[in-house]
Enzyme design. Structure first.
Site, PDB file in Angstrom:
ATOM      1  N   SER A 148       2.727   5.439  -9.610  1.00 51.56           N
ATOM      2  CA  SER A 148       2.180   6.789  -9.820  1.00 51.56           C
ATOM      3  C   SER A 148       0.961   6.670 -10.717  1.00 51.56           C
ATOM      4  CB  SER A 148       3.234   7.651 -10.531  1.00 51.56           C
ATOM      5  OG  SER A 148       2.667   8.867 -10.976  1.00 51.56           O
ATOM      6  N   TYR A 162       9.548   8.319 -17.225  1.00 48.07           N
ATOM      7  CA  TYR A 162       8.883   8.252 -15.916  1.00 48.07           C
ATOM      8  C   TYR A 162       7.676   7.301 -15.925  1.00 48.07           C
ATOM      9  CZ  TYR A 162       6.964   9.835 -11.433  1.00 48.07           C
ATOM     10  OH  TYR A 162       6.460   9.876 -10.146  1.00 48.07           O
TER      11      TYR A 162
HETATM   12  N1  LIG Z   1       5.232  14.058  -5.628  1.00 49.88           N
HETATM   13  C1  LIG Z   1       4.355  13.520  -6.442  1.00 49.88           C
HETATM   14  O1  LIG Z   1       3.441  14.193  -6.943  1.00 49.88           O
HETATM   15  C2  LIG Z   1       4.428  12.053  -6.771  1.00 49.88           C
HETATM   16  C3  LIG Z   1       3.352  11.478  -7.451  1.00 49.88           C
HETATM   17  C4  LIG Z   1       3.390  10.126  -7.775  1.00 49.88           C
HETATM   18  C5  LIG Z   1       4.488   9.365  -7.416  1.00 49.88           C
HETATM   19  N2  LIG Z   1       5.527   9.941  -6.765  1.00 49.88           N
HETATM   20  C6  LIG Z   1       6.660   9.084  -6.418  1.00 49.88           C
HETATM   21  O2  LIG Z   1       6.866   9.093  -5.022  1.00 49.88           O
HETATM   22  C7  LIG Z   1       8.259   8.884  -4.755  1.00 49.88           C
HETATM   23  C8  LIG Z   1       8.767   9.977  -3.844  1.00 49.88           C
HETATM   24  O3  LIG Z   1       8.579  11.220  -4.491  1.00 49.88           O
HETATM   25  P1  LIG Z   1       8.665  12.609  -3.725  1.00 49.88           P
HETATM   26  O4  LIG Z   1       7.704  13.491  -4.399  1.00 49.88           O
HETATM   27  O5  LIG Z   1       8.593  12.405  -2.264  1.00 49.88           O
HETATM   28  O6  LIG Z   1      10.136  13.060  -4.180  1.00 49.88           O
HETATM   29  P2  LIG Z   1      11.328  13.817  -3.419  1.00 49.88           P
HETATM   30  O7  LIG Z   1      12.226  14.292  -4.503  1.00 49.88           O
HETATM   31  O8  LIG Z   1      10.805  14.756  -2.397  1.00 49.88           O
HETATM   32  O9  LIG Z   1      12.039  12.613  -2.637  1.00 49.88           O
HETATM   33  C9  LIG Z   1      12.694  11.584  -3.326  1.00 49.88           C
HETATM   34  C10 LIG Z   1      13.835  11.097  -2.452  1.00 49.88           C
HETATM   35  O10 LIG Z   1      14.475  10.030  -3.164  1.00 49.88           O
HETATM   36  C11 LIG Z   1      15.867  10.198  -3.055  1.00 49.88           C
HETATM   37  N3  LIG Z   1      16.527   9.562  -4.179  1.00 49.88           N
HETATM   38  C12 LIG Z   1      16.608   9.999  -5.468  1.00 49.88           C
HETATM   39  N4  LIG Z   1      17.357   9.152  -6.181  1.00 49.88           N
HETATM   40  C13 LIG Z   1      17.748   8.155  -5.347  1.00 49.88           C
HETATM   41  C14 LIG Z   1      18.558   7.011  -5.496  1.00 49.88           C
HETATM   42  N5  LIG Z   1      19.134   6.725  -6.670  1.00 49.88           N
HETATM   43  N6  LIG Z   1      18.753   6.214  -4.431  1.00 49.88           N
HETATM   44  C15 LIG Z   1      18.199   6.509  -3.222  1.00 49.88           C
HETATM   45  N7  LIG Z   1      17.454   7.605  -3.013  1.00 49.88           N
HETATM   46  C16 LIG Z   1      17.232   8.408  -4.056  1.00 49.88           C
HETATM   47  C17 LIG Z   1      16.085  11.701  -3.066  1.00 49.88           C
HETATM   48  O11 LIG Z   1      17.355  12.043  -2.524  1.00 49.88           O
HETATM   49  C18 LIG Z   1      14.917  12.174  -2.209  1.00 49.88           C
HETATM   50  O12 LIG Z   1      15.274  12.220  -0.843  1.00 49.88           O
HETATM   51  C19 LIG Z   1       8.941   8.825  -6.115  1.00 49.88           C
HETATM   52  O13 LIG Z   1       9.100   7.469  -6.505  1.00 49.88           O
HETATM   53  C20 LIG Z   1       7.968   9.521  -7.027  1.00 49.88           C
HETATM   54  O14 LIG Z   1       8.091   9.120  -8.359  1.00 49.88           O
HETATM   55  C21 LIG Z   1       5.524  11.267  -6.430  1.00 49.88           C
END
Ligand SMILES: NC(=O)c1ccc[n+]([C@@H]2O[C@H](COP(=O)([O-])OP(=O)(O)OC[C@H]3O[C@@H](n4cnc5c(N)ncnc54)[C@H](O)[C@@H]3O)[C@@H](O)[C@H]2O)c1
Length: 255
Positions: A148, A162
């Site tokens: 991120s 985080y």
């Molecule tokens: N959305 C953003 O702005 C953003 C920005 C930078 C990085 N990210 C990263 O991208 C990734 C996905 O984020 P997102 O926004 O799509 O989130 P989201 O919450 O939409 O999806 C995350 C998914 O991970 C699953 N999950 C959570 N804990 C888990 C575990 N212990 N084992 C297996 N699955 C698990 C959840 O059930 C969910 O389906 C994350 O690593 C997040 O930190 C997101």
């Protein structure tokens, strides 16, 4: 969509929602057979079902990446159903909030800290530990770790655990690129900015509005923006790229 990933088998953790689901869909459209691993079994089933309904090969596995035995058992299931895994996207991640706000480090529950480290960072190690040996044996593999922008610089609206885990993923990525490169495995990290997913919707609208105002491209990112980058890094064309952290952030926090 060209079939850049034909014949490949891919695992996407956290593939049941948001960015992970978009990556799973993009890999499948590009010809890969995709295993969607998610702690939320219903979300995994839903994503894999939609991919299969679009005519591609997919399976769902309910799996908490924080538990090594769960990832190991998912590895057996995937190998039995789809064959040896070539591509691993360590995408599962959490960013706990309390009424939309991150906990202050001054009051953070140590259990919350440990859980975030176990899911976001140790979970990626578990994926690598289970799937990388086969890649190394076969002499080809590709790993993408979901970091991120918050792992590279201070962003303010997340809690201490985080960015610590997201920076840890960058260190892990660089190390793995060095260790696994001689075996034909490239390893990169993505650093998304603000991407419009369920994870992000827990945060106050003003926070997201301020980010858009501060983003040269003047919009939030979409899961498809991040999926396109993952597709390149895991393709044959992207295979000489390794050890890199690719921002997908519209220029936000450009360094
Ligand atoms: N959305 C953003 O702005 C953003 C920005 C930078 C990085 N990210 C990263 O991208 C990734 C996905 O984020 P997102 O926004 O799509 O989130 P989201 O919450 O939409 O999806 C995350 C998914 O991970 C699953 N999950 C959570 N804990 C888990 C575990 N212990 N084992 C297996 N699955 C698990 C959840 O059930 C969910 O389906 C994350 O690593 C997040 O930190 C997101």
């Amino acid at each position: 969509m060209s079939r850049t990933h034909s014949g490949r088998v891919a695992v996407v953790t956290g593939g049941g929602s948001g960015i992970g689901r978009a990556i799973a869909e993009a890999l499948a459209e590009a010809g890969a057979a995709v295993a969607v691993l998610d702690a939320n079994g219903n979300a995994a089933e839903d994503a894999a079902g939609a991919i299969a309904a679009a005519g591609h090969k997919a399976m769902a596995v309910a799996c908490d990446v924080a538990r090594f035995e769960a990832v190991e058992s998912a590895g057996h299931e995937v190998a039995a159903a789809l064959g040896p895994v070539d591509i691993l996207v360590n995408n599962a991640g959490i960013s706990p909030k309390h009424a939309g706000k991150p906990a202050s480090v001054l009051e953070m529950d140590p259990a919350e800290w440990n859980r975030v480290v176990e899911v976001n960072l140790t979970g990626a190690f578990h994926g690598v530990r289970v799937f990388a040996p086969g890649m190394a044996r076969r002499g080809w593999g590709s790993i993408v770790n979901q970091s991120s922008v918050a792992g590279k610089t201070h962003v303010g609206f997340v809690a201490a655990h985080y960015p610590a885990t997201k920076a840890g993923l960058i260190g892990l990525t660089r190390h793995l690129a060095g260790e696994l490169g001689p075996s034909g495995v490239n390893v990169n990290a993505l650093a998304p900015g603000r991407i419009d997913t369920p994870l992000m919707r827990g945060v106050a609208t003003e926070v997201n509005d301020a980010i858009v105002a501060d983003t040269p491209m003047r919009r939030l990112g979409t899961p498809a923006d991040v999926a396109a980058a993952a597709l390149f890094l895991t393709s044959a064309d992207g295979h000489f790229v390794t050890g890199q952290v690719l921002d997908v952030a519209g220029g936000w926090k450009l360094a």
